[in-house]
Design a protein around this motif. Structure first.
Motif, short mmCIF file in Angstrom:
data_model
loop_
_atom_site.label_atom_id
_atom_site.label_comp_id
_atom_site.label_asym_id
_atom_site.label_seq_id
_atom_site.Cartn_x
_atom_site.Cartn_y
_atom_site.Cartn_z
N UNK A 26 1.67 4.51 -4.73
CA UNK A 26 1.12 5.08 -3.51
C UNK A 26 2.02 4.69 -2.35
N UNK A 27 2.19 5.63 -1.45
CA UNK A 27 2.93 5.32 -0.22
C UNK A 27 2.00 5.51 0.96
N UNK B 298 1.93 -0.22 -6.29
CA UNK B 298 1.86 0.41 -7.60
C UNK B 298 0.44 0.92 -7.78
N UNK B 299 0.26 1.99 -8.55
CA UNK B 299 -1.08 2.58 -8.68
C UNK B 299 -2.11 1.55 -9.16
N UNK C 207 7.88 7.72 -8.03
CA UNK C 207 8.91 6.68 -7.92
C UNK C 207 8.52 5.62 -6.90
N UNK C 208 9.01 4.41 -7.12
CA UNK C 208 8.69 3.31 -6.23
C UNK C 208 9.16 3.61 -4.80
N UNK D 89 9.69 -5.01 -2.83
CA UNK D 89 8.56 -4.09 -2.93
C UNK D 89 7.26 -4.84 -3.21
N UNK D 90 7.33 -5.84 -4.06
CA UNK D 90 6.08 -6.50 -4.47
C UNK D 90 5.54 -7.43 -3.39
N UNK D 91 6.41 -8.33 -2.91
CA UNK D 91 6.01 -9.25 -1.84
C UNK D 91 4.67 -9.93 -2.10
N UNK D 92 4.48 -10.35 -3.35
CA UNK D 92 3.30 -11.16 -3.65
C UNK D 92 3.48 -12.54 -3.03
#
Lengths: 198, 313
Positions: free
Chosen positions: B165-166, B193-194, B245-246, B261-264
């Motif tokens: 999702x964006x 991510x979905x 796509x990411x 992208x993740x930045x957990x």
């Protein structure tokens, strides 16, 4: 200027230089530094270190432009205030930010370039502050003393870099300090070149 | 759903957050949802929000002390209103959270525009008290109001190809003074991510402290992903796009080496320029240790099973 007037001016300046610190302490006690007062205090002390450094470097150009030849006699105090605010800024990091976690501090200094250059500029300030007395100037001799104190140009560059590398994205503020420093150093280079050319 | 307008609240009706907290504890103790409904939740500062009635306590709550409303609404990163943390509270008055609609499109069976009033009625509103950890090394505990983003996702029926999702934040010069500068590549975008977006912790938030969101907190609708650094939780969103796509987020674009992208939230993986091992909880003197996934590892660690979290930072 009469000695009495100069002494008064010096006292006034001395007190004026304490105002930023007092306003930060006042803000801290009065809870007006925002949601993150420790960060605000630490950054405020850093800001004022840079400002005092630039004000110190402004003395020579200001004297040349205005012809006020007593101005350099205020420079030692301004330089020592630079060191004073740098020391408080450093202490705020060691105490309030890291809480004397020397392992973490050591790691920071080695791994984080913005802390490396900030720490280096603070270390370099120490010999300058330590040799600020008349006795030390005499002991070193004017020429050697001046050579040592030229380190302030390097220190100023490192200090601006410290700020530049610290900000997340918006470099407006460090860029302003960098521009002022470039102007102050540029004038010196210009004068040196002109002198050499003659 | 009853949405009251600002004029419906008299200053005498406004409950300070301390009292509100006490009331919440009482309601928790009695477990009486009916009581919550009949009293209505009143809270906070009248300047910002309109109270959201009929919310119910949601899961995953923390018992940690909540960050005062004043701090939550005056210490913000919302670059559309300036880069200083005091700027959003000063400048966000020009944002008009109504009328507002969110475009939902991309790889979904039922794309469409969702009016904010429709979004408010889409699912029942829950109180969710989450920790919020900023990438800069500070944290808060914030009582959001909202519902799982998945409530919206399942209604629009993602197609098989939808993997991410964006989210897009409003990009309007007339309402947002900060977008006149080029500090980021506007509009602000973020992505999930979905499966992250469908996780029950991921919130579509419309409120704070029992009221509609203050503008500086992302009014009228935002995402809240409590196990990721704060910037992943896009504010004032106008579009949700389902893609295969990411997506490249605004911060990835700005500094790909620093923001992944993740930045957990991960105390083991430092920001290239500073440590992430500790954080300063707003209002506390001593720093505290940062927890993996901001303390939500039990709920979300399985989403990343087998992934090298240093590589996928």
């Amino acid at each position: 200027m009469s000695p009495r007037l100069f002494a008064r001016l010096k006292t006034t300046l001395f007190l004026l230089c304490l105002v930023p610190l007092l306003s930060l302490v006042y803000g801290l006690l009065g809870d007006s530094l925002g949601a993150n007062p420790i960060e605000a205090l630490s950054r405020g002390l850093g800001d004022w270190t840079l400002r005092f450094l630039l004000i110190t470097l402004l003395v020579t150009p200001l004297r040349r432009f205005t012809g006020l030849n007593w101005l350099p006699r205020l420079r030692r105090m301004l330089g020592l205030y630079t060191f004073f605010y740098a020391l408080l800024h450093f202490m705020s990091y060691v105490w309030l930010d890291q809480f004397f976690d020397w392992a973490a501090i050591g790691k920071d200094i080695v791994k984080r370039p913005f802390i490396t250059v900030g720490f280096a500029s603070f270390l370099l300030l120490i010999p300058l502050a330590a040799t600020s007395t008349n006795a030390m100037i005499k002991r070193l001799g004017g020429q050697r003393w001046r050579a040592l104190h030229r380190a302030i140009y390097l220190i100023a560059g490192l200090a601006v870099l410290h700020y530049w590398w610290m900000v997340k994205k918006d470099i407006t503020q460090p860029a302003i300090y960098a521009a002022v420093l470039a102007l102050l150093l540029g004038l010196r280079v210009y004068w040196a070149v002109r002198r050499g050319g003659r | 759903m009853l949405i009251k307008h600002p004029l419906d609240i008299f200053p005498s009706e406004i409950t300070p957050p301390e009292v509100y907290r006490g009331r919440r504890a009482f309601m928790r103790a009695t477990g009486s949802l009916a009581l919550a409904g009949s009293l209505g939740l009143q809270a906070g500062n009248a300047a910002a929000g309109v109270k959201l009635a009929g919310t119910r306590p949601g899961p995953y709550g923390t018992r940690e002390e909540m960050t005062p409303y004043k701090d939550v609404t005056t210490y913000n990163n919302f670059y559309e209103f300036g880069t200083d943390k005091a700027d959003p509270a000063r400048n966000a008055g020009s944002l008009k959270p109504r009328p507002w609609s969110v475009q939902v499109d991309g790889l979904v069976k039922r794309p469409g525009h969702y009016d904010i009033d429709a979004l408010l009625k889409l699912a029942s509103l829950e109180d969710r008290i989450y920790r919020m950890r900023c990438v800069e090394g500070w944290s808060m505990v914030i009582p959001w109001v909202g519902y799982p983003l998945n409530e919206l996702i399942r209604r629009v029926e993602p197609l098989g190809g939808a993997k991410y999702l964006e989210f897009t934040t409003l990009n309007d010069r007339s309402q947002m003074p900060g977008v006149r500068t080029s500090v980021l590549d506007w509009p602000y975008t973020e992505g999930l991510r979905l499966d992250e977006a469908r996780h029950p912790l991921t919130l579509l938030a419309v409120g704070l402290y029992g009221e509609t969101l203050a503008n500086q907190n992302g009014a009228p609708v935002r995402i809240v992903v409590p196990w990721k650094y704060g910037f992943k939780s896009a504010k004032s969103i106008v579009r949700i796009r389902f893609v295969d796509k990411q997506p490249v987020s605004a911060w990835m674009q700005a500094a790909p080496r620093e923001y992944g992208f993740y930045s957990n939230v991960n105390p083991e993986v430092d920001h290239p320029r500073w440590s992430q091992a500790k954080e300063r909880r707003i209002g506390e003197f001593f720093k505290r240790k940062t927890l993996p996934f901001n303390g939500y590892g039990e709920q979300v660690a399985r989403l990343y099973a087998g992934m090298d979290l240093r590589r996928y930072f």
